[in-house]
Design an enzyme around this catalytic site. Structure first.
Site, PDB file in Angstrom:
ATOM      1  N   CYS A   1     -16.427   1.803 -20.832  1.00 12.63           N
ATOM      2  CA  CYS A   1     -17.788   1.652 -20.391  1.00 12.63           C
ATOM      3  C   CYS A   1     -18.293   0.514 -20.793  1.00 12.63           C
ATOM      4  CB  CYS A   1     -18.475   2.883 -20.752  1.00 12.63           C
ATOM      5  SG  CYS A   1     -17.890   4.176 -19.884  1.00 12.63           S
TER       6      CYS A   1
ATOM      7  N   CYS B   1     -25.335   3.135 -14.487  1.00 12.40           N
ATOM      8  CA  CYS B   1     -24.312   4.328 -14.289  1.00 12.40           C
ATOM      9  C   CYS B   1     -25.035   5.503 -14.487  1.00 12.40           C
ATOM     10  CB  CYS B   1     -22.948   4.079 -15.153  1.00 12.40           C
ATOM     11  SG  CYS B   1     -21.933   5.183 -14.920  1.00 12.40           S
TER      12      CYS B   1
ATOM     13  N   TYR C   1      -6.421   6.340   4.675  1.00 15.20           N
ATOM     14  CA  TYR C   1      -6.642   5.082   3.332  1.00 15.20           C
ATOM     15  C   TYR C   1      -5.853   4.157   3.767  1.00 15.20           C
ATOM     16  CZ  TYR C   1      -5.903   2.604  -0.464  1.00 15.20           C
ATOM     17  OH  TYR C   1      -5.698   1.281  -1.271  1.00 15.20           O
TER      18      TYR C   1
ATOM     19  N   GLU D   1       0.762  -1.459   0.074  1.00 15.45           N
ATOM     20  CA  GLU D   1       0.095  -0.115  -0.092  1.00 15.45           C
ATOM     21  C   GLU D   1       0.896   1.325  -0.054  1.00 15.45           C
ATOM     22  OE1 GLU D   1      -3.061   0.433  -0.385  1.00 15.45           O
ATOM     23  OE2 GLU D   1      -3.692  -1.561  -0.672  1.00 15.45           O
TER      24      GLU D   1
ATOM     25  N   ASP E   1     -10.073   5.094  -1.981  1.00 15.05           N
ATOM     26  CA  ASP E   1      -8.738   5.623  -2.904  1.00 15.05           C
ATOM     27  C   ASP E   1      -9.200   6.137  -3.999  1.00 15.05           C
ATOM     28  OD1 ASP E   1      -9.166   3.412  -4.652  1.00 15.05           O
ATOM     29  OD2 ASP E   1      -7.192   3.183  -5.267  1.00 15.05           O
TER      30      ASP E   1
ATOM     31  N   CYS F   1     -18.133  -2.584 -18.419  1.00 12.98           N
ATOM     32  CA  CYS F   1     -18.090  -2.191 -16.964  1.00 12.98           C
ATOM     33  C   CYS F   1     -19.502  -3.040 -16.655  1.00 12.98           C
ATOM     34  CB  CYS F   1     -18.544  -0.796 -16.980  1.00 12.98           C
ATOM     35  SG  CYS F   1     -18.586  -0.104 -15.091  1.00 12.98           S
TER      36      CYS F   1
ATOM     37  N   CYS G   1     -13.116   1.576 -15.114  1.00 13.57           N
ATOM     38  CA  CYS G   1     -13.422   3.042 -14.940  1.00 13.57           C
ATOM     39  C   CYS G   1     -12.283   3.669 -14.775  1.00 13.57           C
ATOM     40  CB  CYS G   1     -14.500   2.935 -13.691  1.00 13.57           C
ATOM     41  SG  CYS G   1     -15.209   4.550 -13.669  1.00 13.57           S
TER      42      CYS G   1
END
Length: 303
Positions: free
Chosen positions: A202, A211, A122, A39, A140, A205, A195
């Site tokens: 798209c 959406c 985070y 991370e 995030d 997705c 995305c």
């Protein structure tokens, strides 16, 4: 959670089960320390650069105690070109704190994680979710973008995290800890692979039919006027990177005249060297006898 939001999280989790990348810090043999290191490395650095560095790092320093005992110069050399080298210093400080306060183990308590050097909200949430399977709001840039489009109908989220975004993200987190951790990973992966900021796919997705951004005709970024971009060439960041690269490759102090070859403009070079010293990334030292006169400043990585 209402049915619409349950459908959204379930659709993304199902997509993740089919399309998730096999990354080492997600493997069944992952450790909390390995997740924490990943991370920190992944902050503003793409996966393709992080993965080999993470593998090498964990092979060399598989526990916090190993990193805590390492020479700082070795840590900075191993960080190499991951960018933002202060993260390497904070990671070593974090390792030392884990040894001193937590017996060399990564805690799963939010407050304890937030008290560690270099660990913000985070990263603490990500470690709790991905290392320990806890219920946490992992928010995030990728997740913010997915939610801004799918629910808010915006091309991109605001430059700074808002309270409304945090509340929206919290409302989506499934009640069961295992489902919450899976949703966190899945929504992040969707933002990273599908995305995306500049060229969203798209047609691939799982949320395209629901959406809000697609339904609104994919409007332009409403916050574009607030986003600042900075050219890289000639900046202090580039100068600092060049200077650090020279020092990483040297096993002895480098006199200033040699650093001038890496970055000629004297005023900017002096400013950047002073900043590197102030940040603890560089120390001033005497040059070797044959490298330059005793009164010429020289620089090296900290020991």
């Amino acid at each position: 959670m209402n049915d619409a939001r349950t459908d959204l999280t379930s659709a993304v989790a199902a997509w993740y089960d089919e399309h998730a990348r096999e990354l080492p810090w997600r493997g069944p043999d992952r450790t909390p320390w390995g997740v924490l290191v990943s991370e920190v490395m992944l902050q503003q650095t793409p996966v393709v650069r992080v993965e080999p560095a993470w593998q090498a790092w964990l092979a060399r320093w598989p526990t916090p105690a190993d990193l805590a005992a390492a020479p700082t110069a070795d840590v900075l050399r191993a960080w190499d070109r991951l960018g933002y080298p202060r993260r390497a210093l904070r990671l070593q400080e974090c390792a030392r704190t884990l040894v001193e306060r937590h017996g060399g183990e990564v805690p799963d308590d939010e407050a304890a994680l937030l008290a560690l050097p270099g660990i913000g909200p985070y990263t603490a949430a990500a470690v709790r979710a991905f290392a320990f399977g806890r219920r946490a709001v992992v928010l995030d840039t990728n997740v913010r973008r997915v939610l801004a489009r799918a629910i808010g109908g915006e091309a991109l989220p605001a430059p700074a995290l808002t309270r409304a975004e945090s509340d929206r993200a919290l409302a989506l987190v499934p009640a069961r800890a295992a489902d919450a951790a899976r949703w966190a990973q899945a929504s992040m992966e969707l933002g990273a692979l599908v995305c995306t900021a500049r060229a969203p796919r798209c047609d691939r997705c799982p949320l395209v039919s629901s959406c809000a951004w697609v339904a609104a005709g994919r409007p332009d970024d409403a916050h574009a006027h607030r986003r600042r971009t900075q050219a890289w060439a000639g900046t202090d960041r580039q100068a600092r990177g060049r200077l650090l690269a020279v020092l990483r490759e040297s096993t002895s102090p480098v006199p200033e005249h040699a650093l001038a070859q890496a970055w000629p403009p004297p005023a900017q070079r002096a400013r950047c060297l002073a900043g590197l010293v102030a940040d603890g990334l560089v120390v001033q030292a005497r040059p070797d006898d044959e490298a330059g006169p005793d009164d010429e400043p020289a620089y090296a990585l900290p020991s």
